[in-house]
Design an enzyme around this catalytic site. Structure first.
Site, PDB file in Angstrom:
ATOM      1  CG  ASP A   1      31.258  -9.628 -38.321  1.00 18.55           C
ATOM      2  OD1 ASP A   1      31.065  -8.395 -38.389  1.00 18.55           O
ATOM      3  OD2 ASP A   1      31.497 -10.231 -37.262  1.00 18.55           O
TER       4      ASP A   1
ATOM      5  NE  ARG B   1      23.119 -13.219 -31.103  1.00 14.22           N
ATOM      6  CZ  ARG B   1      23.356 -14.524 -31.082  1.00 14.22           C
ATOM      7  NH1 ARG B   1      22.399 -15.353 -30.770  1.00 14.22           N
ATOM      8  NH2 ARG B   1      24.522 -15.006 -31.400  1.00 14.22           N
TER       9      ARG B   1
ATOM     10  CG  ASP C   1      28.424 -11.859 -37.047  1.00 17.69           C
ATOM     11  OD1 ASP C   1      27.815 -11.232 -37.951  1.00 17.69           O
ATOM     12  OD2 ASP C   1      28.406 -11.497 -35.856  1.00 17.69           O
TER      13      ASP C   1
ATOM     14  CB  THR D   1      22.569 -10.734 -22.066  1.00 15.76           C
ATOM     15  OG1 THR D   1      22.369  -9.809 -23.163  1.00 15.76           O
ATOM     16  CG2 THR D   1      23.304 -10.015 -20.945  1.00 15.76           C
TER      17      THR D   1
HETATM   18  C1  PRP Z   1      22.520 -11.481 -35.906  1.00 15.70           C
HETATM   19  C2  PRP Z   1      21.500 -11.893 -36.943  1.00 15.70           C
HETATM   20  C3  PRP Z   1      20.197 -11.736 -36.211  1.00 15.70           C
HETATM   21  C4  PRP Z   1      20.565 -12.120 -34.815  1.00 15.70           C
HETATM   22  C5  PRP Z   1      20.080 -13.520 -34.569  1.00 15.70           C
HETATM   23  O1  PRP Z   1      22.605 -10.119 -35.811  1.00 15.70           O
HETATM   24  O2  PRP Z   1      21.581 -11.150 -38.136  1.00 15.70           O
HETATM   25  O3  PRP Z   1      19.677 -10.415 -36.264  1.00 15.70           O
HETATM   26  O4  PRP Z   1      21.996 -12.081 -34.729  1.00 15.70           O
HETATM   27  O5  PRP Z   1      20.270 -13.880 -33.247  1.00 15.70           O
HETATM   28  P1  PRP Z   1      19.055 -14.151 -32.239  1.00 15.70           P
HETATM   29  O6  PRP Z   1      18.054 -14.969 -32.995  1.00 15.70           O
HETATM   30  O7  PRP Z   1      19.701 -14.892 -31.122  1.00 15.70           O
HETATM   31  O8  PRP Z   1      18.492 -12.817 -31.800  1.00 15.70           O
HETATM   32  P2  PRP Z   1      23.651  -9.391 -34.818  1.00 15.70           P
HETATM   33  O9  PRP Z   1      23.016  -9.145 -33.498  1.00 15.70           O
HETATM   34  O10 PRP Z   1      24.946 -10.152 -34.832  1.00 15.70           O
HETATM   35  O11 PRP Z   1      23.817  -7.968 -35.486  1.00 15.70           O
HETATM   36  P3  PRP Z   1      24.472  -7.553 -36.888  1.00 15.70           P
HETATM   37  O12 PRP Z   1      23.525  -8.013 -37.983  1.00 15.70           O
HETATM   38  O13 PRP Z   1      24.534  -6.088 -36.807  1.00 15.70           O
HETATM   39  O14 PRP Z   1      25.823  -8.206 -37.015  1.00 15.70           O
HETATM   40  N1  URA Z   2      23.850 -14.396 -35.579  1.00 10.45           N
HETATM   41  C1  URA Z   2      24.642 -14.788 -36.614  1.00 10.45           C
HETATM   42  O1  URA Z   2      24.990 -13.959 -37.486  1.00 10.45           O
HETATM   43  N2  URA Z   2      25.043 -16.063 -36.677  1.00 10.45           N
HETATM   44  C2  URA Z   2      24.675 -16.976 -35.763  1.00 10.45           C
HETATM   45  O2  URA Z   2      25.067 -18.150 -35.885  1.00 10.45           O
HETATM   46  C3  URA Z   2      23.860 -16.567 -34.687  1.00 10.45           C
HETATM   47  C4  URA Z   2      23.458 -15.274 -34.628  1.00 10.45           C
END
Ligand code: PRP
Ligand code: URA
Length: 209
Positions: free
Chosen positions: A203, A104, A200, A108
């Protein structure tokens, strides 16, 4: 909310409370994500079709039920969805596993694809799409589009924590997709994080921050 199941189970609620805690470390967080995924999977797979089979026990021959119908594919959204895979595989060890890589954009909040590898016969499988977090719903909606583009229309989405905004987005974009949620939270904050949420998820699973 039609087509949405919020788990109301004391074990799931208890474990979600622990992963929300900022003091829960990486190892325990990872273990609990897997356990919660397994408990949720038990519920989400409740409608798997079964068929009668003849079994010979040491005592007699009897008619029992075994799984029938479509085979499963488990598809985590990278990275955080990876943490849920083993929980589902514990229930259905023979399932195939696909991967969809999305991140994400922090400004944006739009999802960007960087990887997609799905089982060749995905169109003949029941897909369980995994991501612990459903925030705006953009990532899950995009992942569902990838799977549908490959001809599969049997998809269930499983999220441990969801914001109302994300649930609405999936219901609007993909009303045919049943959504299973561990806990429905209050809202998104100005940075697109779920409140109260758990921060997150990627993380916290992988210890990258
Ligand atoms: C996080 C989470 C989802 C997304 C949710 O991933 O694991 O995939 O955000 O957000 P949304 O519903 O607004 O799309 P992230 O993009 O942080 O990637 P990561 O798992 O690699 O940390
Ligand atoms: N992705 C995450 O990992 N946590 C949130 O709260 C939103 C998006």
């Amino acid at each position: 909310m039609s087509n949405v199941t919020v788990m109301n189970h004391p074990l799931i609620s208890h474990k979600i409370s622990i992963i929300r805690d900022i003091n829960t470390g990486c190892k325990e967080f990872r273990e609990l994500i897997e356990e919660i995924a397994m408990l949720m999977g038990y519920e989400a797979l409740r409608d798997l079709p079964v068929e009668d089979v003849q079994i010979e026990t040491p005592i007699t021959t009897t008619t029992c039920q075994m799984l029938a119908g479509k085979k499963l594919a488990i598809v985590p959204i990278l990275r955080a969805g990876l943490g849920m895979v083993n929980g589902l595989l514990a229930l259905v060890p023979s399932a195939k596993v696909g991967h969809i890589g999305l991140y994400r954009d922090h400004e944006t909040l739009e999802p960007h694809e960087y990887y997609c590898k799905l089982p060749d016969d995905i169109e003949n499988r029941q897909v369980i799409l995994l991501d612990p977090m459903l925030a705006t719903g953009g990532s899950a909606s995009a992942a569902i589009n990838f799977i549908k583009q490959r001809g599969c229309n049997h998809i269930k989405l499983m999220n441990i924590i969801a914001a109302p905004e994300g649930v609405e987005r999936i219901q609007k974009d993909h009303p045919d997709v049943p959504v299973f949620i561990g806990c429905l939270d209050e809202k998104l904050n100005e940075n697109g994080y779920i409140v109260p949420g758990l921060g997150d998820a990627g993380d916290r699973i992988f210890g990258t921050k």
